[in-house]
Design a protein around this motif. Structure first.
Motif, PDB file in Angstrom:
ATOM      1  N   LEU A 138       0.836  -1.202   0.000  1.00  0.00           N
ATOM      2  CA  LEU A 138       0.000   0.000   0.000  1.00  0.00           C
ATOM      3  C   LEU A 138       0.872   1.254   0.000  1.00  0.00           C
ATOM      4  O   LEU A 138       1.949   1.285   0.614  1.00  0.00           O
ATOM      5  CB  LEU A 138      -0.900   0.022   1.236  1.00  0.00           C
ATOM      6  CG  LEU A 138      -1.876  -1.155   1.415  1.00  0.00           C
ATOM      7  CD1 LEU A 138      -2.611  -1.022   2.740  1.00  0.00           C
ATOM      8  CD2 LEU A 138      -2.862  -1.215   0.264  1.00  0.00           C
TER       9      LEU A 138
ATOM     10  N   GLN B  86      -2.885   5.173   0.965  1.00  0.00           N
ATOM     11  CA  GLN B  86      -3.732   3.981   1.064  1.00  0.00           C
ATOM     12  C   GLN B  86      -3.679   3.393   2.466  1.00  0.00           C
ATOM     13  O   GLN B  86      -4.697   2.936   2.998  1.00  0.00           O
ATOM     14  CB  GLN B  86      -3.297   2.940   0.033  1.00  0.00           C
ATOM     15  CG  GLN B  86      -3.682   3.264  -1.402  1.00  0.00           C
ATOM     16  CD  GLN B  86      -3.159   2.235  -2.379  1.00  0.00           C
ATOM     17  OE1 GLN B  86      -2.039   1.735  -2.248  1.00  0.00           O
ATOM     18  NE2 GLN B  86      -3.971   1.905  -3.377  1.00  0.00           N
TER      19      GLN B  86
ATOM     20  N   HIS C 288      -5.876   5.465   4.642  1.00  0.00           N
ATOM     21  CA  HIS C 288      -7.282   5.114   4.384  1.00  0.00           C
ATOM     22  C   HIS C 288      -7.638   3.819   5.089  1.00  0.00           C
ATOM     23  O   HIS C 288      -8.706   3.709   5.729  1.00  0.00           O
ATOM     24  CB  HIS C 288      -7.487   4.986   2.871  1.00  0.00           C
ATOM     25  CG  HIS C 288      -8.904   4.717   2.474  1.00  0.00           C
ATOM     26  ND1 HIS C 288      -9.306   4.620   1.162  1.00  0.00           N
ATOM     27  CD2 HIS C 288     -10.034   4.494   3.215  1.00  0.00           C
ATOM     28  CE1 HIS C 288     -10.604   4.373   1.115  1.00  0.00           C
ATOM     29  NE2 HIS C 288     -11.053   4.273   2.343  1.00  0.00           N
ATOM     30  N   TRP C 289      -6.780   2.821   4.997  1.00  0.00           N
ATOM     31  CA  TRP C 289      -7.023   1.524   5.633  1.00  0.00           C
ATOM     32  C   TRP C 289      -7.148   1.668   7.148  1.00  0.00           C
ATOM     33  O   TRP C 289      -8.063   1.124   7.771  1.00  0.00           O
ATOM     34  CB  TRP C 289      -5.886   0.572   5.275  1.00  0.00           C
ATOM     35  CG  TRP C 289      -6.075  -0.848   5.752  1.00  0.00           C
ATOM     36  CD1 TRP C 289      -7.243  -1.538   5.830  1.00  0.00           C
ATOM     37  CD2 TRP C 289      -5.064  -1.747   6.212  1.00  0.00           C
ATOM     38  NE1 TRP C 289      -7.030  -2.808   6.298  1.00  0.00           N
ATOM     39  CE2 TRP C 289      -5.685  -2.967   6.537  1.00  0.00           C
ATOM     40  CE3 TRP C 289      -3.679  -1.638   6.355  1.00  0.00           C
ATOM     41  CZ2 TRP C 289      -4.984  -4.071   7.018  1.00  0.00           C
ATOM     42  CZ3 TRP C 289      -2.973  -2.744   6.819  1.00  0.00           C
ATOM     43  CH2 TRP C 289      -3.623  -3.939   7.149  1.00  0.00           C
TER      44      TRP C 289
ATOM     45  N   VAL D 198     -10.079   0.127   0.324  1.00  0.00           N
ATOM     46  CA  VAL D 198      -8.905   0.834  -0.184  1.00  0.00           C
ATOM     47  C   VAL D 198      -8.645   0.447  -1.639  1.00  0.00           C
ATOM     48  O   VAL D 198      -8.315   1.296  -2.482  1.00  0.00           O
ATOM     49  CB  VAL D 198      -7.663   0.500   0.685  1.00  0.00           C
ATOM     50  CG1 VAL D 198      -6.396   1.020   0.032  1.00  0.00           C
ATOM     51  CG2 VAL D 198      -7.828   1.114   2.073  1.00  0.00           C
ATOM     52  N   GLN D 199      -8.803  -0.822  -1.938  1.00  0.00           N
ATOM     53  CA  GLN D 199      -8.558  -1.285  -3.313  1.00  0.00           C
ATOM     54  C   GLN D 199      -9.577  -0.707  -4.296  1.00  0.00           C
ATOM     55  O   GLN D 199      -9.273  -0.491  -5.467  1.00  0.00           O
ATOM     56  CB  GLN D 199      -8.613  -2.818  -3.359  1.00  0.00           C
ATOM     57  CG  GLN D 199      -7.615  -3.507  -2.432  1.00  0.00           C
ATOM     58  CD  GLN D 199      -6.167  -3.209  -2.774  1.00  0.00           C
ATOM     59  OE1 GLN D 199      -5.851  -2.869  -3.905  1.00  0.00           O
ATOM     60  NE2 GLN D 199      -5.285  -3.329  -1.794  1.00  0.00           N
TER      61      GLN D 199
END
Length: 349
Positions: free
Chosen positions: A173, A177, A180-181, A346-347
């Motif tokens: 990541l 990211q 965000h996670w 996230v993805q």
């Protein structure tokens, strides 16, 4: 009568601040809960906690908690949330709802007693111990029902601080990211800060906005729980009334139990939830001075630290270790669920 308990909670909050200042990796509110749990295990302290300190700790647990949650609304700006984009907002809301429903279902499937499934679901899906305190006040949960969820969300939130950074490099990541996670998957705001700050200020900013979007879900979920609780208590009252046989000349007169139900029935929208929404709208629409926001943040942190110390002091680890195996399984499964869902979000973003 309540001043001594409040003073002890204030001193505990100050001690938690000292630990956090010396070791910033330990979130202040998490330290406050842990400190309360430690004090609650001291045999000499238990009579005091249940005796002369109890009225003041009750003030910290409920009014202070609720006021702290109202002030938490000043951290939320709808402008910042909308800047995340619809995909991130939608996935964040979906994570909260799926985790809440999944954890509630797991708790009931594992046969957890009373309000424990609801409280664990609230804490894990929204904002940790603060959410548990808010929900417990609405459903009138007993201290022993609240103690286990508080211990679990503290344990699993602390686990996230250690585990998520270790998984960051293998998952490939970026810093944003990762932020965000963390914001989508870690329970308490302080735990989010402690976990995301290692990836830099930009990652921390993203984590906080995503996390506060989850906090926004506290208002509707608690309001719905309040409505359901009102209907449940109303149904109990109705059953009592219909058990009387008018044909036999009986007249239903509300007894002490029924009057107690009426007096404890929660409002449709709890006052502190309405205050939280108003505070959020004020932050969105009114250009508040930085000094005012900093003062509100300091007061909010102090109130929540005192409240979480008081909640932690109600935890009996001996009882938890003897009876909490199923609750621990629910907590770990919920922790895994939210981490996986947050990674998927996230993805997608």
């Amino acid at each position: 009568m309540w001043l001594r308990g409040v003073l002890v909670a204030a001193l505990a909050a100050l001690a938690a601040w000292g630990v956090h200042a010396a070791a910033p990796a330990f979130p202040l509110l998490t330290v406050a809960v842990v400190l309360g749990i430690i004090v609650g295990q001291i045999p000499a302290a238990r009579p005091l906690l249940a005796g002369v300190l109890a009225p003041g700790l009750a003030v910290a647990t409920k009014p202070f908690m609720q006021l702290g949650i109202v002030l938490l609304g000043l951290k939320l700006s709808l402008v910042d949330i909308m800047a995340l984009g619809w995909v991130t907002i939608a996935t964040t809301v979906a994570i909260v709802l799926i985790t809440f429903a999944g954890t509630l279902g797991l708790g009931r499937w594992f046969g957890l007693p009373g309000h424990q499934p609801l409280l664990i679901a609230t804490g894990f899906s929204i904002c940790g111990a603060s959410a548990i305190g808010a929900m417990s006040g609405v459903v009138r949960a007993k201290d022993k029902e609240t103690a286990t969820p508080i211990a679990l969300v503290t344990l699993c939130g602390t686990l996230a601080i250690a585990v998520l950074p270790l998984l960051w490099p293998p998952l490939g990541l970026s810093a944003l990211q990762f932020g965000h996670w963390v914001g989508a998957g870690v329970h308490d705001v302080g735990q989010v800060v402690a976990t995301a700050q290692i990836a830099g200020s930009a990652a921390l900013a993203v984590a906080l906005v995503v996390k506060l979007t989850r906090v926004l879900m506290l208002a509707p979920i608690v309001a719905v729980a309040s409505i359901i609780e009102r209907r449940r208590l109303g149904a109990i009252e109705a059953d009592a009334a219909t058990s009387v046989d008018p044909a036999a000349g009986d007249t239903w007169v509300p007894g002490p139990a029924t009057r107690s139900i009426r007096s404890t029935r929660p409002p449709i929208v709890p006052l502190f939830v309405a205050g939280f929404i108003v505070a959020m709208l004020v932050r969105t629409l009114v250009p508040l001075p930085v000094e005012a926001l900093e003062t509100a943040d300091l007061l909010q942190t102090a109130l929540l630290a005192m409240a979480l110390f008081a909640l932690g002091a109600a935890v009996n680890l001996g009882t938890l270790l003897r009876t909490g195996g199923r609750a621990l399984a629910v907590g770990l499964l919920s922790w895994t669920l939210i981490a996986v869902l947050a990674l998927g979000a996230v993805q997608l973003s």
